[in-house]
Design a protein around this motif. Structure first.
Motif, PDB file in Angstrom:
ATOM      1  N   LEU A 102       0.811  -1.219   0.000  1.00 48.02           N
ATOM      2  CA  LEU A 102       0.000   0.000   0.000  1.00 48.02           C
ATOM      3  C   LEU A 102       0.840   1.263   0.000  1.00 48.02           C
ATOM      4  O   LEU A 102       0.429   2.283  -0.560  1.00 48.02           O
ATOM      5  N   TYR A 103       2.003   1.192   0.640  1.00 48.96           N
ATOM      6  CA  TYR A 103       2.823   2.373   0.873  1.00 48.96           C
ATOM      7  C   TYR A 103       4.234   2.115   0.362  1.00 48.96           C
ATOM      8  O   TYR A 103       4.861   1.114   0.720  1.00 48.96           O
ATOM      9  N   ASP A 104       4.737   3.018  -0.485  1.00 48.77           N
ATOM     10  CA  ASP A 104       6.065   2.877  -1.074  1.00 48.77           C
ATOM     11  C   ASP A 104       7.094   3.463  -0.104  1.00 48.77           C
ATOM     12  O   ASP A 104       7.173   4.681   0.063  1.00 48.77           O
ATOM     13  N   PHE A 105       7.877   2.573   0.519  1.00 44.82           N
ATOM     14  CA  PHE A 105       8.860   3.025   1.503  1.00 44.82           C
ATOM     15  C   PHE A 105       9.921   3.906   0.864  1.00 44.82           C
ATOM     16  O   PHE A 105      10.393   4.874   1.475  1.00 44.82           O
ATOM     17  N   ASN A 106      10.319   3.603  -0.353  1.00 40.55           N
ATOM     18  CA  ASN A 106      11.395   4.353  -1.005  1.00 40.55           C
ATOM     19  C   ASN A 106      11.002   5.790  -1.298  1.00 40.55           C
ATOM     20  O   ASN A 106      11.800   6.721  -1.137  1.00 40.55           O
ATOM     21  N   THR A 107       9.766   5.988  -1.743  1.00 43.61           N
ATOM     22  CA  THR A 107       9.308   7.345  -2.065  1.00 43.61           C
ATOM     23  C   THR A 107       8.520   7.979  -0.923  1.00 43.61           C
ATOM     24  O   THR A 107       8.182   9.160  -0.992  1.00 43.61           O
ATOM     25  N   GLN A 108       8.226   7.161   0.117  1.00 40.33           N
ATOM     26  CA  GLN A 108       7.444   7.631   1.265  1.00 40.33           C
ATOM     27  C   GLN A 108       6.093   8.193   0.826  1.00 40.33           C
ATOM     28  O   GLN A 108       5.632   9.231   1.293  1.00 40.33           O
ATOM     29  N   THR A 109       5.440   7.468  -0.098  1.00 40.42           N
ATOM     30  CA  THR A 109       4.119   7.876  -0.582  1.00 40.42           C
ATOM     31  C   THR A 109       3.208   6.654  -0.665  1.00 40.42           C
ATOM     32  O   THR A 109       3.667   5.518  -0.841  1.00 40.42           O
ATOM     33  N   TRP A 110       1.909   6.899  -0.562  1.00 43.37           N
ATOM     34  CA  TRP A 110       0.922   5.847  -0.755  1.00 43.37           C
ATOM     35  C   TRP A 110       0.826   5.493  -2.236  1.00 43.37           C
ATOM     36  O   TRP A 110       0.962   6.375  -3.098  1.00 43.37           O
ATOM     37  N   ASN A 111       0.578   4.239  -2.528  1.00 44.30           N
ATOM     38  CA  ASN A 111       0.225   3.862  -3.897  1.00 44.30           C
ATOM     39  C   ASN A 111      -1.148   4.434  -4.225  1.00 44.30           C
ATOM     40  O   ASN A 111      -1.898   4.833  -3.327  1.00 44.30           O
TER      41      ASN A 111
END
Length: 261
Positions: A102-111
């Protein structure tokens, strides 16, 4: 313990880790701190609801409908794949998966979008078809530690007054993880890894074998559990089920697969 508080107290599950470590695979206990802070998102997408160590492909006419394929649309428009499972709650429309689905750790954003296909198997959508993920929940700690806290809950956009778990079945869940060695059934839709099945992302595969404690030379061994295989990409978020009954398709989810790549 009242299960309607699941989003606040379900922090004693374990996250199963596979390809982030060398084989055999490891799992790490989630924090028991009650101060953990949930983060949530409401996905702005329209509802699309359609009506003995072994690994195997489940029979096409014997689908485990509480487990399903999770399709992800990332912020850049690319697609991703995971696995999720329905858990028994008062709400009736809750499933669990991995936080990184659900959450992209690398970009620190939600899908941006997510869709669940309970009972998906052999390229077929399953008995209720495509269900939109309405809300996603993770712990804020995941944004700093993507392994220990890599579990999430999704609320599904099912018709008003209906409960998805009534149509698909659901797993109970463990809030007190036992130690020592015991059997576990792990489910997912792998596209690689060590499961002995099609590994095409279209078939629901099952690994049945022992889960076990870590050796004492591993830092904080009491915080980990393990199996002997890598369950593969797209199995992320798939349930590890204790005391699984293949006839009634019931059991207790004690954790979810963590497969980062």
């Amino acid at each position: 313990m009242n299960k309607k508080y699941i989003l606040c107290i379900f922090v004693v599950l374990i996250t199963i880790t596979n390809s982030s470590y060398a084989s055999p695979a490891y799992s790490k206990l989630m924090s028991k701190r009650v101060t953990s802070i949930p983060m949530s998102i409401t996905f702005k997408t329209p509802s699309k609801i359609g009506a003995n160590n072994t690994a195997k492909i489940l029979d096409d006419d014997n689908n485990l409908n509480a487990v399903g394929k999770l399709d992800i649309v990332k912020n850049d428009g690319s697609s991703d794949c995971c696995t999720a499972s329905v858990i028994r709650t008062d709400n009736g429309n809750i499933a669990m998966t991995a936080a990184h689905c659900l959450y992209d750790f690398n970009t620190q954003t939600w899908n941006s979008e997510a869709y669940f296909y309970p009972g998906y198997n052999n390229g077929q959508e399953g008995p209720v078809g495509k269900v939109t993920v309405k809300d996603g929940y993770i712990l804020v700690e995941f944004t700093e530690n993507p392994i220990t806290y890599d579990f999430a809950f999704i609320k599904l956009d099912y018709p008003d007054g209906k409960k998805l778990q009534d149509d698909t079945g659901a797993f109970d869940y463990d809030l007190d993880i036992p130690r020592d060695n015991y059997p576990v059934n792990v489910f997912g839709y792998p596209i690689d890894g060590d499961m002995d099945c099609a590994k095409d992302g279209q078939h629901l595969c099952e690994y049945e074998g022992l889960s076990f404690d870590m050796p004492p030379d591993v830092p904080n061994p009491q915080s980990y559990r393990a199996i002997t295989i890598d369950v593969g990409q797209c199995s992320s978020g798939g349930p590890w089920v204790r005391i699984f009954n293949p006839d009634t398709k019931t059991g207790n989810v004690m954790g979810v697969s963590h497969v980062l790549w």
